[in-house]
Design a protein around this motif. Structure first.
Motif, PDB file in Angstrom:
ATOM      1  N   ASN A 184      -2.473  38.675  64.500  1.00 60.34           N
ATOM      2  CA  ASN A 184      -3.083  37.601  63.712  1.00 60.34           C
ATOM      3  C   ASN A 184      -4.535  37.384  64.134  1.00 60.34           C
ATOM      4  N   THR A 185      -4.890  36.167  64.552  1.00 65.88           N
ATOM      5  CA  THR A 185      -6.280  35.936  64.948  1.00 65.88           C
ATOM      6  C   THR A 185      -6.577  36.525  66.322  1.00 65.88           C
ATOM      7  N   GLU A 237      -6.635  29.396  65.129  1.00 68.32           N
ATOM      8  CA  GLU A 237      -6.995  29.008  63.778  1.00 68.32           C
ATOM      9  C   GLU A 237      -6.440  27.613  63.527  1.00 68.32           C
ATOM     10  N   TYR A 286      -7.121  41.696  67.077  1.00 64.02           N
ATOM     11  CA  TYR A 286      -6.853  40.772  65.980  1.00 64.02           C
ATOM     12  C   TYR A 286      -6.302  41.581  64.818  1.00 64.02           C
ATOM     13  N   GLY A 287      -5.674  40.895  63.879  1.00 63.26           N
ATOM     14  CA  GLY A 287      -5.172  41.556  62.684  1.00 63.26           C
ATOM     15  C   GLY A 287      -4.141  42.637  62.955  1.00 63.26           C
ATOM     16  N   TRP A 318      -7.617  33.135  73.758  1.00 63.78           N
ATOM     17  CA  TRP A 318      -6.837  33.181  72.523  1.00 63.78           C
ATOM     18  C   TRP A 318      -7.707  32.649  71.395  1.00 63.78           C
ATOM     19  N   ARG A 319      -7.715  33.341  70.285  1.00 67.83           N
ATOM     20  CA  ARG A 319      -8.371  32.802  69.095  1.00 67.83           C
ATOM     21  C   ARG A 319      -7.375  31.847  68.441  1.00 67.83           C
ATOM     22  N   ASP A 333     -10.283  43.526  72.996  1.00 68.96           N
ATOM     23  CA  ASP A 333     -10.395  42.662  71.834  1.00 68.96           C
ATOM     24  C   ASP A 333      -9.302  43.053  70.850  1.00 68.96           C
TER      25      ASP A 333
END
Length: 130
Positions: A94-95, A119, A51-52, A116-117, A49
């Motif tokens: 990023n996401t 946004e 992100y960010g 993929w997340r 996992d």
């Protein structure tokens, strides 16, 4: 040599290094199958996992016909290292993204189940006459 030549050379070298690392990672996964097979492991799930601008392998689960199988720490670390090299560029940015790699030990097959997340935004406008 121009700046664009230098940038192109750098990008070519970068792509070659990535491909070499991914080839080595696939070979490491294949070699790990031999050790896993001896332990009675039929499948391994490696969850990740990100992100960010950070990400990690969240878990490694090995199973056999009778259920979960404990694997040695050094083999677990080899699997994690190889998995990290096989994730797509930017999976942690990023996401980010999440998913798992599923290793079918008997068939020597590795499947990446990747999400993929995304946004999105929706435009809305109101106008008031004053």
């Amino acid at each position: 040599m121009t700046d664009s030549d230098s940038a192109a050379d750098w990008m070519t070298a970068y792509q070659e290094r990535l491909e070499r690392e991914r080839t080595e990672a696939r070979q490491a996964m294949g070699k790990a199958c031999d050790a896993l097979d001896e332990l009675g492991v039929t499948a391994v799930r490696i969850e990740y996992d990100g992100y960010g601008d950070s990400g990690a392998v969240e878990g490694v689960t090995a199973t056999g016909p009778a259920g979960d199988v404990a694997i040695p720490a050094d083999l677990r670390e080899e699997l994690i290292s190889a998995a990290e090299r096989l994730l797509p560029d930017g999976w942690e940015n990023n996401t980010g993204a999440f998913g798992e790699l599923v290793l079918d030990v008997a068939h020597r097959r590795l499947t990446r189940e990747h999400n993929w997340r995304v946004e999105t935004s929706e435009y809305d406008e109101e106008v008031w006459e004053l």
